[in-house]
Design a protein around this motif. Structure first.
Motif, PDB file in Angstrom:
ATOM      1  N   ALA A 156       0.892  -1.186  -0.027  1.00 37.10           N
ATOM      2  CA  ALA A 156      -0.026  -0.159   0.020  1.00 37.10           C
ATOM      3  C   ALA A 156       0.884   1.314   0.065  1.00 37.10           C
ATOM      4  CB  ALA A 156      -0.844   0.220   1.111  1.00 37.10           C
ATOM      5  N   MET A 157       0.432   2.226  -0.653  1.00 34.11           N
ATOM      6  CA  MET A 157       1.221   3.439  -0.793  1.00 34.11           C
ATOM      7  C   MET A 157      -0.020   4.663  -0.677  1.00 34.11           C
ATOM      8  SD  MET A 157       3.306   2.927  -4.191  1.00 34.11           S
ATOM      9  CE  MET A 157       3.711   4.540  -4.558  1.00 34.11           C
ATOM     10  N   GLY A 158       0.692   5.882  -0.122  1.00 38.38           N
ATOM     11  CA  GLY A 158      -0.147   7.139  -0.351  1.00 38.38           C
ATOM     12  C   GLY A 158      -0.192   7.991   0.731  1.00 38.38           C
ATOM     13  N   ASP A 159      -0.769   9.014   0.715  1.00 41.04           N
ATOM     14  CA  ASP A 159      -1.011  10.192   1.794  1.00 41.04           C
ATOM     15  C   ASP A 159      -1.591   9.074   2.570  1.00 41.04           C
ATOM     16  OD1 ASP A 159      -2.981  11.676   3.442  1.00 41.04           O
ATOM     17  OD2 ASP A 159      -1.633  13.179   2.309  1.00 41.04           O
ATOM     18  N   LYS A 160      -1.049   9.729   4.146  1.00 38.93           N
ATOM     19  CA  LYS A 160      -1.189   8.601   5.318  1.00 38.93           C
ATOM     20  C   LYS A 160      -2.823   8.707   5.707  1.00 38.93           C
ATOM     21  CE  LYS A 160      -0.198  12.188   8.688  1.00 38.93           C
ATOM     22  NZ  LYS A 160       0.849  12.946   9.676  1.00 38.93           N
ATOM     23  N   ARG A 161      -3.447   9.716   5.376  1.00 36.12           N
ATOM     24  CA  ARG A 161      -5.157   9.546   5.414  1.00 36.12           C
ATOM     25  C   ARG A 161      -5.579   8.563   4.651  1.00 36.12           C
ATOM     26  NH1 ARG A 161      -3.083  14.243   5.860  1.00 36.12           N
ATOM     27  NH2 ARG A 161      -3.213  15.686   7.658  1.00 36.12           N
ATOM     28  N   GLU A 162      -5.037   8.180   3.467  1.00 27.55           N
ATOM     29  CA  GLU A 162      -5.482   7.332   2.679  1.00 27.55           C
ATOM     30  C   GLU A 162      -4.885   5.738   2.843  1.00 27.55           C
ATOM     31  OE1 GLU A 162      -3.937   8.062  -1.324  1.00 27.55           O
ATOM     32  OE2 GLU A 162      -4.755  10.082  -1.393  1.00 27.55           O
ATOM     33  N   VAL A 163      -3.956   5.602   3.606  1.00 29.66           N
ATOM     34  CA  VAL A 163      -3.593   4.179   4.003  1.00 29.66           C
ATOM     35  C   VAL A 163      -3.568   3.744   5.312  1.00 29.66           C
ATOM     36  CG1 VAL A 163      -1.806   4.177   1.638  1.00 29.66           C
ATOM     37  CG2 VAL A 163      -1.021   4.914   3.973  1.00 29.66           C
ATOM     38  N   LEU A 164      -3.730   4.574   6.306  1.00 29.94           N
ATOM     39  CA  LEU A 164      -3.919   4.467   7.526  1.00 29.94           C
ATOM     40  C   LEU A 164      -5.560   4.143   7.997  1.00 29.94           C
ATOM     41  CD1 LEU A 164      -1.307   6.763   9.274  1.00 29.94           C
ATOM     42  CD2 LEU A 164      -1.280   4.050   8.787  1.00 29.94           C
ATOM     43  N   THR A 165      -5.899   3.269   7.150  1.00 29.82           N
ATOM     44  CA  THR A 165      -7.284   2.799   7.272  1.00 29.82           C
ATOM     45  C   THR A 165      -7.236   1.337   7.821  1.00 29.82           C
ATOM     46  OG1 THR A 165      -7.606   1.973   5.086  1.00 29.82           O
ATOM     47  CG2 THR A 165      -8.114   4.236   5.425  1.00 29.82           C
ATOM     48  N   ARG A 166      -8.443   0.953   8.507  1.00 24.39           N
ATOM     49  CA  ARG A 166      -8.504  -0.541   8.939  1.00 24.39           C
ATOM     50  C   ARG A 166      -8.337  -1.371   7.920  1.00 24.39           C
ATOM     51  NH1 ARG A 166     -12.522  -1.165  13.685  1.00 24.39           N
ATOM     52  NH2 ARG A 166     -11.582  -2.808  14.978  1.00 24.39           N
ATOM     53  N   ASP A 167      -9.044  -1.332   6.969  1.00 19.00           N
ATOM     54  CA  ASP A 167      -8.941  -2.283   5.891  1.00 19.00           C
ATOM     55  C   ASP A 167      -7.497  -2.435   5.192  1.00 19.00           C
ATOM     56  OD1 ASP A 167     -11.580  -2.930   6.273  1.00 19.00           O
ATOM     57  OD2 ASP A 167     -12.302  -1.518   4.409  1.00 19.00           O
ATOM     58  N   VAL A 168      -6.938  -1.311   4.745  1.00 22.37           N
ATOM     59  CA  VAL A 168      -5.505  -1.407   4.455  1.00 22.37           C
ATOM     60  C   VAL A 168      -4.716  -2.146   5.235  1.00 22.37           C
ATOM     61  CG1 VAL A 168      -3.688   0.122   3.565  1.00 22.37           C
ATOM     62  CG2 VAL A 168      -6.002   0.891   2.662  1.00 22.37           C
ATOM     63  N   LEU A 169      -4.546  -1.565   6.464  1.00 21.87           N
ATOM     64  CA  LEU A 169      -3.583  -1.987   7.818  1.00 21.87           C
ATOM     65  C   LEU A 169      -4.070  -3.720   7.596  1.00 21.87           C
ATOM     66  CD1 LEU A 169      -3.383   0.552  10.184  1.00 21.87           C
ATOM     67  CD2 LEU A 169      -1.742   0.286   8.557  1.00 21.87           C
ATOM     68  N   LYS A 170      -5.137  -4.052   7.687  1.00 20.76           N
ATOM     69  CA  LYS A 170      -5.427  -5.628   7.896  1.00 20.76           C
ATOM     70  C   LYS A 170      -4.955  -6.348   6.710  1.00 20.76           C
ATOM     71  CE  LYS A 170      -9.174  -8.585   9.224  1.00 20.76           C
ATOM     72  NZ  LYS A 170     -10.470  -8.809   9.655  1.00 20.76           N
ATOM     73  N   SER A 171      -4.965  -5.540   5.428  1.00 21.35           N
ATOM     74  CA  SER A 171      -4.441  -6.453   4.434  1.00 21.35           C
ATOM     75  C   SER A 171      -2.794  -6.287   4.118  1.00 21.35           C
ATOM     76  CB  SER A 171      -5.103  -5.609   2.899  1.00 21.35           C
ATOM     77  OG  SER A 171      -4.242  -4.284   2.832  1.00 21.35           O
ATOM     78  N   VAL A 172      -2.292  -5.560   4.742  1.00 17.90           N
ATOM     79  CA  VAL A 172      -0.774  -5.404   5.027  1.00 17.90           C
ATOM     80  C   VAL A 172      -0.294  -6.211   6.175  1.00 17.90           C
ATOM     81  CG1 VAL A 172       1.227  -3.674   5.604  1.00 17.90           C
ATOM     82  CG2 VAL A 172      -0.598  -3.017   3.916  1.00 17.90           C
ATOM     83  N   TYR A 173      -0.877  -6.264   7.116  1.00 12.91           N
ATOM     84  CA  TYR A 173      -0.225  -6.957   8.279  1.00 12.91           C
ATOM     85  C   TYR A 173      -1.243  -8.435   8.677  1.00 12.91           C
ATOM     86  CZ  TYR A 173       2.128  -2.850   9.454  1.00 12.91           C
ATOM     87  OH  TYR A 173       3.054  -1.771   9.428  1.00 12.91           O
ATOM     88  N   GLY A 174      -2.140  -8.655   7.932  1.00 13.85           N
ATOM     89  CA  GLY A 174      -2.804  -9.735   8.307  1.00 13.85           C
ATOM     90  C   GLY A 174      -3.609  -9.907   9.537  1.00 13.85           C
ATOM     91  N   ILE A 175      -3.653  -8.943  10.056  1.00 13.30           N
ATOM     92  CA  ILE A 175      -4.410  -8.661  11.492  1.00 13.30           C
ATOM     93  C   ILE A 175      -5.275  -7.548  11.648  1.00 13.30           C
ATOM     94  CG2 ILE A 175      -2.744 -10.359  12.734  1.00 13.30           C
ATOM     95  CD1 ILE A 175      -1.620  -7.573  13.877  1.00 13.30           C
ATOM     96  N   ASP A 176      -6.176  -7.416  12.492  1.00 13.65           N
ATOM     97  CA  ASP A 176      -7.090  -6.259  12.643  1.00 13.65           C
ATOM     98  C   ASP A 176      -6.025  -5.405  13.688  1.00 13.65           C
ATOM     99  OD1 ASP A 176      -8.602  -4.200  13.310  1.00 13.65           O
ATOM    100  OD2 ASP A 176     -10.447  -5.441  13.582  1.00 13.65           O
ATOM    101  N   VAL A 177      -5.088  -4.374  12.773  1.00 15.98           N
ATOM    102  CA  VAL A 177      -4.378  -3.615  13.655  1.00 15.98           C
ATOM    103  C   VAL A 177      -5.067  -2.397  14.553  1.00 15.98           C
ATOM    104  CG1 VAL A 177      -2.346  -1.622  13.455  1.00 15.98           C
ATOM    105  CG2 VAL A 177      -2.629  -3.929  11.821  1.00 15.98           C
ATOM    106  N   ALA A 178      -6.130  -1.997  14.183  1.00 16.35           N
ATOM    107  CA  ALA A 178      -7.034  -1.212  14.677  1.00 16.35           C
ATOM    108  C   ALA A 178      -7.500  -1.541  16.125  1.00 16.35           C
ATOM    109  CB  ALA A 178      -8.105  -0.499  13.974  1.00 16.35           C
ATOM    110  N   GLU A 179      -7.917  -3.067  16.043  1.00 22.16           N
ATOM    111  CA  GLU A 179      -8.203  -3.589  17.332  1.00 22.16           C
ATOM    112  C   GLU A 179      -7.256  -3.768  18.348  1.00 22.16           C
ATOM    113  OE1 GLU A 179     -11.102  -5.103  20.229  1.00 22.16           O
ATOM    114  OE2 GLU A 179     -11.418  -4.086  18.306  1.00 22.16           O
TER     115      GLU A 179
END
Length: 197
Positions: A156-179
């Motif tokens: 993932a890449m982009g402005d931090k407001r675009e990529v720091l979302t629950r769905d993007v982080l989950k796809s990157v790390y494979g876990i629910d980062v927000a939780e």
């Protein structure tokens, strides 16, 4: 560009590695000034400023080989900043640093990244910081643009407001980062303030 021209424009901090030389803390920080000179009052002031920023002013005469990992990391950070370039590359800059120095460095870099630096020839450039880190909080705190790499590929890449979302982080790390971060925040709140948020 030759090495001198590159060193005037870009400073780099690599991950901490073994030290095979016996210079003092001050001499090591002075190395960052070689491209500009170390003899003017401005050079001495810049070196002193970097030693103070990294909390090394009382250790400047110590041999670098006598230092702990965190102290050596602060020396190399001071040397990188002392180089006074408009581009700084940092690879895991917070390695081995306690929280006090992490916060101090983040505050400095956040302010620095909004400024400009003049080269020895008088040309001025907007400051640019490019860093590699595993700490999402740090990356979000001092960055405008983020690139997430997973298994050697851009995930993932982009402005931090675009990529720091629950769905993007989950796809990157494979876990629910927000939780995960929410649970960590609740524990911190309970320990620090005696309550859950």
């Amino acid at each position: 560009m030759n090495r001198k021209q590159i060193a005037e424009k870009m400073a780099m901090l690599t991950q901490l590695s073994e030290v095979y030389f016996s210079f003092t803390v001050r001499e090591t920080v002075e190395m960052g000034r070689y491209v500009r000179g170390i003899h003017s009052s401005h050079d001495r002031e810049k070196i002193d400023e970097c030693l103070e920023l990294t909390g090394l002013e009382d250790m400047e005469d110590k041999q670098i080989g006598e230092l702990s990992g965190g102290q050596m990391q602060r020396v190399f950070l001071a040397r990188t900043i002392a180089q006074e370039t408009p581009i700084i590359l940092l690879d895991e800059p917070m390695n081995h640093l306690d929280l006090r120095y992490q916060v101090r460095l983040m505050e400095y870099l956040e302010t620095w990244a909004k400024g400009e630096t003049a080269l020895p020839d008088g040309r001025t450039y907007r400051n640019t910081l490019i860093g590699v880190c595993h700490d999402i909080t740090m990356a979000a705190g001092i960055s405008d643009y983020l690139i997430f790499i997973r298994e050697g590929r851009i995930a993932a890449m982009g402005d931090k407001r675009e990529v720091l979302t629950r769905d993007v982080l989950k796809s990157v790390y494979g876990i629910d980062v927000a939780e995960y971060m929410k649970r960590g925040q609740a524990v911190q709140n309970e320990l620090l303030f005696g309550k859950e948020d």
